[in-house]
Design a protein around this motif. Structure first.
Motif, mmCIF file in Angstrom:
data_model
loop_
_atom_site.group_PDB
_atom_site.id
_atom_site.type_symbol
_atom_site.label_atom_id
_atom_site.label_comp_id
_atom_site.label_asym_id
_atom_site.label_seq_id
_atom_site.Cartn_x
_atom_site.Cartn_y
_atom_site.Cartn_z
ATOM 1 N N PHE A 60 200.835 68.329 32.932
ATOM 2 C CA PHE A 60 200.572 69.079 34.158
ATOM 3 C C PHE A 60 201.511 70.274 34.263
ATOM 4 C CE2 PHE A 60 200.240 68.676 39.060
ATOM 5 C CZ PHE A 60 199.221 69.590 39.087
ATOM 6 N N GLU A 61 202.786 70.068 33.917
ATOM 7 C CA GLU A 61 203.766 71.151 33.932
ATOM 8 C C GLU A 61 203.355 72.278 32.986
ATOM 9 O OE1 GLU A 61 208.448 70.802 33.965
ATOM 10 O OE2 GLU A 61 207.737 70.652 31.889
ATOM 11 N N GLU A 62 202.965 71.908 31.759
ATOM 12 C CA GLU A 62 202.587 72.927 30.779
ATOM 13 C C GLU A 62 201.317 73.657 31.207
ATOM 14 O OE1 GLU A 62 203.393 74.920 27.026
ATOM 15 O OE2 GLU A 62 204.536 73.805 28.519
ATOM 16 N N GLN A 63 200.357 72.926 31.745
ATOM 17 C CA GLN A 63 199.138 73.562 32.222
ATOM 18 C C GLN A 63 199.446 74.601 33.292
ATOM 19 O OE1 GLN A 63 196.898 71.330 34.978
ATOM 20 N NE2 GLN A 63 194.969 72.410 34.644
ATOM 21 N N ASN A 64 200.315 74.257 34.236
ATOM 22 C CA ASN A 64 200.659 75.183 35.308
ATOM 23 C C ASN A 64 201.317 76.454 34.768
ATOM 24 O OD1 ASN A 64 199.660 73.681 37.447
ATOM 25 N ND2 ASN A 64 201.577 72.588 37.784
ATOM 26 N N ILE A 65 202.224 76.300 33.833
ATOM 27 C CA ILE A 65 202.921 77.455 33.271
ATOM 28 C C ILE A 65 201.956 78.355 32.520
ATOM 29 C CG2 ILE A 65 204.645 78.138 31.547
ATOM 30 C CD1 ILE A 65 206.246 75.622 32.455
ATOM 31 N N LEU A 66 201.100 77.768 31.695
ATOM 32 C CA LEU A 66 200.139 78.568 30.941
ATOM 33 C C LEU A 66 199.158 79.295 31.854
ATOM 34 C CD1 LEU A 66 199.381 76.127 27.993
ATOM 35 C CD2 LEU A 66 200.811 78.180 27.936
ATOM 36 N N SER A 67 198.748 78.628 32.916
ATOM 37 C CA SER A 67 197.852 79.256 33.884
ATOM 38 C C SER A 67 198.517 80.469 34.527
ATOM 39 C CB SER A 67 197.453 78.240 34.953
ATOM 40 O OG SER A 67 196.706 78.843 35.994
ATOM 41 N N CYS A 68 199.794 80.324 34.879
ATOM 42 C CA CYS A 68 200.525 81.422 35.506
ATOM 43 C C CYS A 68 200.717 82.593 34.541
ATOM 44 C CB CYS A 68 201.881 80.937 36.005
ATOM 45 S SG CYS A 68 201.791 79.830 37.432
ATOM 46 N N LEU A 69 201.039 82.297 33.299
ATOM 47 C CA LEU A 69 201.211 83.367 32.318
ATOM 48 C C LEU A 69 199.903 84.126 32.101
ATOM 49 C CD1 LEU A 69 203.524 81.773 29.581
ATOM 50 C CD2 LEU A 69 204.138 83.451 31.336
#
Length: 367
Positions: free
Chosen positions: A347-356
């Motif tokens: 979930f953490e990685e998904q959020n970061i990639l979405s923001c980038l």
């Protein structure tokens, strides 16, 4: 429509669907490669180490989402997913490690910002200077700092307590300022749920040192009943660095809930924030601070909350609560409760990639 929001017919991240996907790592990598396969010239958004709160010095092991034990590993991962740089703590960096960081940073083509603690007394100045020099050796030009590690409405029980903190913060900055000036390193004080915007401006003006400015956090001051747009307008002229985030809000009985949400899904006017920061500082960096956690409770209807905010006009409370009702996050705010460790990491990685991806496609950073 929220000025940052993607079109309503665009596909939205589905947390449950994502967590049901068998190939979590492959999904994350595919999103990264699609978003950043051909970056145009410019500086893409960087990443604050706190965005990886679950992977930084982790307490659980994961083969799919391995933890980061130091800045070198963090930089290597951030470069792979298309970030332009990192902001990371520089405490206890030895000279040889600083040189390794510099070598890796230059090889990867990343910028580096340090995060540093302030000296509390004259006896701390030697340690502070060593950390400044370690960061400079590694290639950092900006050092983010905070005056308070907690939250104003949780740390202080009286106005006298807050005034004592204010005086100690002034003293710490007076001790730090000549050192960063000597070594030509920018010290950037974050609005860290401690200072309202006008208070931080007053502090910076009082110090009157060209090497001391602000790390402008786009969302923190909602917790102090401030409009993010007004905070950005007040602090942008003094900003050396940023923590870019978007915030979701919802009511709860004692006040409101506040949560970092993927960029473009919350209440912050990100386009305006980026434009204002660039207007005052064309070389400013934009650092993502997307913390994947349970929502924070802001108990602004409780008596204790007002211990240090008693002179604030009631209109600030009224306008904030009205905004919370009118712009309430349409789904349940993101949380990690009930997820196992691997799901939390995914979930953490998904959020970061979405923001980038949003930073490139909508904020045009790195293009």
């Amino acid at each position: 429509m929220n000025p940052n929001q993607v079109p309503p017919d665009a596909p939205q991240p589905d947390r449950r669907a994502f967590l049901r996907t068998a190939g979590l790592g492959a999904a994350a990598l595919a999103l990264s490669q699609a978003a950043f396969a051909s970056l145009a010239p410019g500086t893409p958004m960087g990443i604050v180490v706190h965005s990886y709160a679950l992977r930084w010095n982790p307490k659980v092991e994961s083969t799919r989402y391995p933890g980061f034990q130091n800045a070198l590993q963090l930089m290597e991962h951030c470069q792979k997913i298309g970030a332009g740089g990192v902001q990371v703590g520089v405490s206890n960096w030895a000279t040889d490690f600083s040189k390794k960081v510099r070598d890796v940073r230059e090889k990867l083509g990343l910028y580096l910002e340090g995060s540093i603690g302030l000296p509390k007394s004259a006896s701390d100045q030697g340690t502070f200077e060593k950390e400044v020099l370690a960061a400079k050796e590694a290639g950092a030009t900006v050092l983010r700092t905070v005056c308070l590690s907690g939250r104003r409405y949780e740390n202080f029980r009286s106005e006298a307590d807050f005034q004592a903190f204010r005086q100690n913060a002034r003293q710490s900055l007076r001790l730090a300022a000549p050192i960063v000036q000597k070594h030509k390193m920018k010290l950037a004080v974050e609005n860290h749920k401690d200072w309202r915007a006008e208070e931080l401006v007053e502090l910076i003006k009082e110090l009157s040192n060209e090497w001391v400015g602000v790390t402008l956090d786009f969302g923190n001051n909602v917790s102090l009943l401030e409009d993010p747009a007004e905070v950005i307008r007040r602090l942008a002229p003094y900003a050396f660095s940023t923590h870019v985030k978007d915030m979701g809000v919802q009511e709860y009985p004692q006040g409101f809930l506040l949560s970092e949400v993927p960029l473009g899904q919350g209440i912050v006017n990100l386009k305006e924030g980026v434009a204002l920061c660039q207007k005052y500082n064309p070389n400013i960096t934009f650092n993502l601070e997307m913390i994947t956690r349970d929502p924070l409770e802001v108990p602004c209807l409780g008596e204790a909350y007002w211990a240090t905010l008693g002179t604030l006009p009631a209109s600030h409370l009224a306008s904030t609560l009205r905004m919370v009702r009118e712009r309430s996050f349409p789904q349940k705010l993101p949380s990690v409760s009930g997820l196992d460790s691997e799901q939390r990491l995914a979930f953490e990685e998904q959020n970061i990639l979405s923001c980038l991806a949003f930073s490139k496609s909508t904020l045009r950073l790195g293009t």
